[in-house]
Design an enzyme around this catalytic site. Sequence first.
Site, PDB file in Angstrom:
ATOM      1  N   SER A  43       0.858  -1.179   0.000  1.00 50.62           N
ATOM      2  CA  SER A  43       0.000   0.000   0.000  1.00 50.62           C
ATOM      3  C   SER A  43       0.895   1.229   0.000  1.00 50.62           C
ATOM      4  O   SER A  43       2.092   1.147   0.282  1.00 50.62           O
ATOM      5  CB  SER A  43      -0.914   0.007   1.230  1.00 50.62           C
ATOM      6  OG  SER A  43      -0.162   0.252   2.416  1.00 50.62           O
ATOM      7  N   LEU A 107       2.758  -1.053   5.238  1.00 50.54           N
ATOM      8  CA  LEU A 107       2.177   0.227   5.661  1.00 50.54           C
ATOM      9  C   LEU A 107       3.269   1.283   5.668  1.00 50.54           C
ATOM     10  O   LEU A 107       4.326   1.077   6.265  1.00 50.54           O
ATOM     11  CB  LEU A 107       1.575   0.094   7.062  1.00 50.54           C
ATOM     12  CG  LEU A 107       1.061   1.385   7.709  1.00 50.54           C
ATOM     13  CD1 LEU A 107      -0.143   1.929   6.936  1.00 50.54           C
ATOM     14  CD2 LEU A 107       0.676   1.138   9.171  1.00 50.54           C
ATOM     15  N   ILE A 138       6.918  -2.088   7.564  1.00 49.28           N
ATOM     16  CA  ILE A 138       6.824  -0.636   7.609  1.00 49.28           C
ATOM     17  C   ILE A 138       7.628  -0.087   6.435  1.00 49.28           C
ATOM     18  O   ILE A 138       8.809  -0.395   6.278  1.00 49.28           O
ATOM     19  CB  ILE A 138       7.369  -0.072   8.932  1.00 49.28           C
ATOM     20  CG1 ILE A 138       6.602  -0.673  10.119  1.00 49.28           C
ATOM     21  CG2 ILE A 138       7.268   1.445   8.932  1.00 49.28           C
ATOM     22  CD1 ILE A 138       5.109  -0.425  10.108  1.00 49.28           C
ATOM     23  N   LYS A 139       6.976   0.715   5.605  1.00 50.92           N
ATOM     24  CA  LYS A 139       7.641   1.265   4.415  1.00 50.92           C
ATOM     25  C   LYS A 139       8.374   2.556   4.779  1.00 50.92           C
ATOM     26  O   LYS A 139       7.785   3.483   5.339  1.00 50.92           O
ATOM     27  CB  LYS A 139       6.625   1.526   3.303  1.00 50.92           C
ATOM     28  CG  LYS A 139       5.977   0.262   2.763  1.00 50.92           C
ATOM     29  CD  LYS A 139       4.996   0.553   1.648  1.00 50.92           C
ATOM     30  CE  LYS A 139       5.705   0.763   0.318  1.00 50.92           C
ATOM     31  NZ  LYS A 139       4.726   0.839  -0.811  1.00 50.92           N
ATOM     32  N   ILE A 140       9.652   2.583   4.430  1.00 54.41           N
ATOM     33  CA  ILE A 140      10.510   3.744   4.667  1.00 54.41           C
ATOM     34  C   ILE A 140      11.169   4.116   3.344  1.00 54.41           C
ATOM     35  O   ILE A 140      11.747   3.249   2.681  1.00 54.41           O
ATOM     36  CB  ILE A 140      11.589   3.438   5.725  1.00 54.41           C
ATOM     37  CG1 ILE A 140      10.944   3.131   7.077  1.00 54.41           C
ATOM     38  CG2 ILE A 140      12.565   4.603   5.858  1.00 54.41           C
ATOM     39  CD1 ILE A 140      11.936   2.727   8.155  1.00 54.41           C
TER      40      ILE A 140
END
Length: 363
Positions: A43, A107, A138-140
């Site tokens: 996403s 996310l 977790i998207k960074i």
Amino acid sequence: MNPTQQLHELGQSLWLDNITRPLIDSGALARYITQYSITGLTSNPTIFEHAIGKSDAYDEAIARGSAKGQTGEALFFDLAIADLRRAADLFRPTFDATDGMDGWVSLEVSPLLAHDAQGTVAAAKHLHQLADRPNLFIKIPGTPEGVVAIEESIFAGAPVNVTLLFSAAQYQASAEAYLRGIERRIAAGLDTKVRSVASLFVSRWDVAANKTLPEPLHNRLGIAVAAQTYRAYRELLASSRWHRLAADGAQVQRLLWASTGTKDPAAPDTLYVEALAAPDTINTLPEKTLFALSDHGKVQQHLRNDGGDADATVTACREAGVDVDALAEQLQREGAASFSQSWSKLLENLQAKAKPLGRTSQP
């Protein structure tokens, strides 16, 4: 054999580049898992901005959240995490069967933190704990500041999907950050099994470069950059440094192809999927591209470990007037700015929906 299953047999995971509440409620996501070999999803702020702003599927949840005093980012993350938890549960059997290699959802931290390393680290820890699912990345972003946050987040034990990578050099920086985070965990006596993927965006190269390049070079630069990145990936996996970490139980940071929907109407709609078939990778597909692949895609070859003719193609593009290095940096900046714009629209949509819903919910 269905082309999606062929890619699965090759060793490439197919993830869906979309999530909406109706997608889960209708059973469509569960159907994609069985019918199209989908083993994860991603996403981003743009996906959620469209999902929330262009439908009424979230209106009741927005009303409930508003009645509890939730606003802005807190309200959004409550909505997004509710969806992603359900999706993560659908993929949990895959996650368990592959010992955590596959079966993930993702996310993203607020894109407003793209240039704030410490803020990103804090947000990654918070969202990872809040989501409470072992198979949620977790998207960074792989910006210079993001690279710092990637290392710190991996060291802290938060699984990371590195996003907004546009070149082999940017990929290598994120891979180095992942390795350093794992090495620090080993030195501290911590578990080495903290998963990560590195997401290289492909089609945006050609959207930008086709304006400058002659027609014979159209839609070739993105694939060439991906091939160079795949070569760097295979070289890392063959390195003595990686072998030492693997011996200590470290898990590979898998390379993921993002932005693989064809943007040029004159090009095949399965162009990037077919060209980027490669073992030990992930391709995250929009639904339109997934359906096209299943209907008429052909899996005939896969990327070469040495990059094939990628260097020659990149050189030809340079000679035709594309500053490839500068464009990589530009695309990353523009990608971060685009997600920030979507984030602002998302919060505006929430505010607009929450006001009237909040009033009607009052006695």
